[in-house]
Design a protein around this motif. Structure first.
Motif, PDB file in Angstrom:
ATOM      1  N   ALA A 186       0.821  -1.212   0.000  1.00  0.00           N
ATOM      2  CA  ALA A 186       0.000   0.000   0.000  1.00  0.00           C
ATOM      3  C   ALA A 186       0.855   1.263   0.000  1.00  0.00           C
ATOM      4  O   ALA A 186       0.443   2.310  -0.527  1.00  0.00           O
ATOM      5  CB  ALA A 186      -0.938   0.006   1.198  1.00  0.00           C
ATOM      6  N   ASP A 187       2.045   1.212   0.567  1.00  0.00           N
ATOM      7  CA  ASP A 187       2.916   2.392   0.648  1.00  0.00           C
ATOM      8  C   ASP A 187       3.862   2.510  -0.545  1.00  0.00           C
ATOM      9  O   ASP A 187       4.734   3.385  -0.561  1.00  0.00           O
ATOM     10  CB  ASP A 187       3.711   2.369   1.949  1.00  0.00           C
ATOM     11  N   GLY A 188       3.705   1.633  -1.514  1.00  0.00           N
ATOM     12  CA  GLY A 188       4.547   1.707  -2.706  1.00  0.00           C
ATOM     13  C   GLY A 188       5.961   1.201  -2.519  1.00  0.00           C
ATOM     14  O   GLY A 188       6.842   1.450  -3.352  1.00  0.00           O
ATOM     15  N   SER A 189       6.222   0.458  -1.443  1.00  0.00           N
ATOM     16  CA  SER A 189       7.578  -0.028  -1.168  1.00  0.00           C
ATOM     17  C   SER A 189       7.955  -1.251  -1.998  1.00  0.00           C
ATOM     18  O   SER A 189       9.126  -1.646  -2.044  1.00  0.00           O
ATOM     19  CB  SER A 189       7.716  -0.353   0.320  1.00  0.00           C
ATOM     20  N   GLY A 190       6.975  -1.842  -2.651  1.00  0.00           N
ATOM     21  CA  GLY A 190       7.271  -3.025  -3.451  1.00  0.00           C
ATOM     22  C   GLY A 190       8.021  -2.687  -4.724  1.00  0.00           C
ATOM     23  O   GLY A 190       7.992  -1.552  -5.208  1.00  0.00           O
ATOM     24  N   THR A 191       8.719  -3.637  -5.275  1.00  0.00           N
ATOM     25  CA  THR A 191       9.494  -3.430  -6.503  1.00  0.00           C
ATOM     26  C   THR A 191       9.014  -4.388  -7.591  1.00  0.00           C
ATOM     27  O   THR A 191       8.302  -5.362  -7.319  1.00  0.00           O
ATOM     28  CB  THR A 191      10.990  -3.665  -6.240  1.00  0.00           C
ATOM     29  N   GLY A 192       9.470  -4.119  -8.833  1.00  0.00           N
ATOM     30  CA  GLY A 192       9.182  -5.024  -9.938  1.00  0.00           C
ATOM     31  C   GLY A 192       7.721  -5.117 -10.268  1.00  0.00           C
ATOM     32  O   GLY A 192       7.238  -6.209 -10.622  1.00  0.00           O
TER      33      GLY A 192
END
Length: 246
Positions: A186-192
């Motif tokens: 939800a916080d946009g910390s994911g990658t790819g």
């Protein structure tokens, strides 16, 4: 005097001849007594040979042969005997029922005996609900968690161990099981991050990472589904709320 001497010699010769005949059996041939003396030897040999021949025909215990008079001899074992079959171990392959030690059978839920849907959720945000409905005629089980693959993804999302139920989810005909999916952080910390338009749901067998049978390909929204490296799933749940409240 001379005539007396001749008579004495003649008498002596007659006595010697009589003694010789007596020693030879009295028939003058010297063969009758000799043959009588040897006649017992062939008889003994013949009886011995007959005895040995009869003994050779007597079967030993356990051979299953016959005696000299044709009477069967009991075997000590049965030549066609086979060891009793061992009970089949508990397991499953491709959704077929398999017997366990208790005599019960297990049927796995998979793409062959269920219908599967994938529904993105507004809340919780970035979540999706997977629903599996048993359309078969027998109760089936959902071990572990779904194995998800978006498009041609080369990695498998892991399950949140905090969601592991105390018992394997079991679905009677017509019942449904559930799993929640966290698509992205939800916080946009994911990658790819990527947008997927195809989803494959795999099913596990009774041992971890084993195949539970045919997979399913539920439809996704036309715009696709966004996911990133935060992608993870829950274990299969018996109740929908347990999959949603995660």
């Amino acid at each position: 005097m001379r005539m007396r001497h001749i008579r004495l010699l003649a008498a002596t010769g007659t006595a010697v001849a009589a003694l010789a005949l007596t020693a030879c059996g009295g028939n003058g041939t010297g063969t009758e007594d000799e043959g009588a003396a040897l006649s017992t030897t062939p008889t003994t040999s013949a009886e011995k040979a007959a005895s040995e021949k009869a003994a050779s025909k007597t079967p030993q215990a356990g051979t299953g042969g016959r005696t000299a008079n044709g009477t069967p001899v009991a075997r000590t074992h049965t030549p066609d005997a086979r060891p009793s079959a061992s009970p089949a171990p508990r397991g499953a392959q491709g959704g077929t029922g398999t017997s366990g030690g208790s005599g019960t059978s297990v049927v796995l839920c998979n793409g062959a005996n269920t219908t599967v849907t994938a529904q993105p959720l507004a809340r919780p945000i970035n979540h999706m609900l997977i629903t599996v409905k048993n359309t078969g005629g027998r109760t089936c089980e959902l071990p572990y968690y779904p194995v998800l693959r978006f498009d041609q993804m080369q990695w498998v999302p892991q399950a949140d161990r905090d969601t592991q139920p105390q018992a394997v989810v079991s679905l009677a005909p017509g019942e449904s099981g559930y799993a929640g999916v966290l698509l992205s952080a939800a916080d946009g910390s994911g990658t790819g991050g990527a947008t997927a338009r195809k989803l494959t749901v795999g099913f596990q067998g009774l041992s971890p990472n084993s195949s539970g049978g045919p997979s399913a390909t539920p439809s996704l929204p036309a715009k696709g589904v966004y996911y990133d490296s935060s992608l993870k799933v829950t274990y299969w749940q018996q109740e929908m709320d347990d999959a949603l409240n995660w």
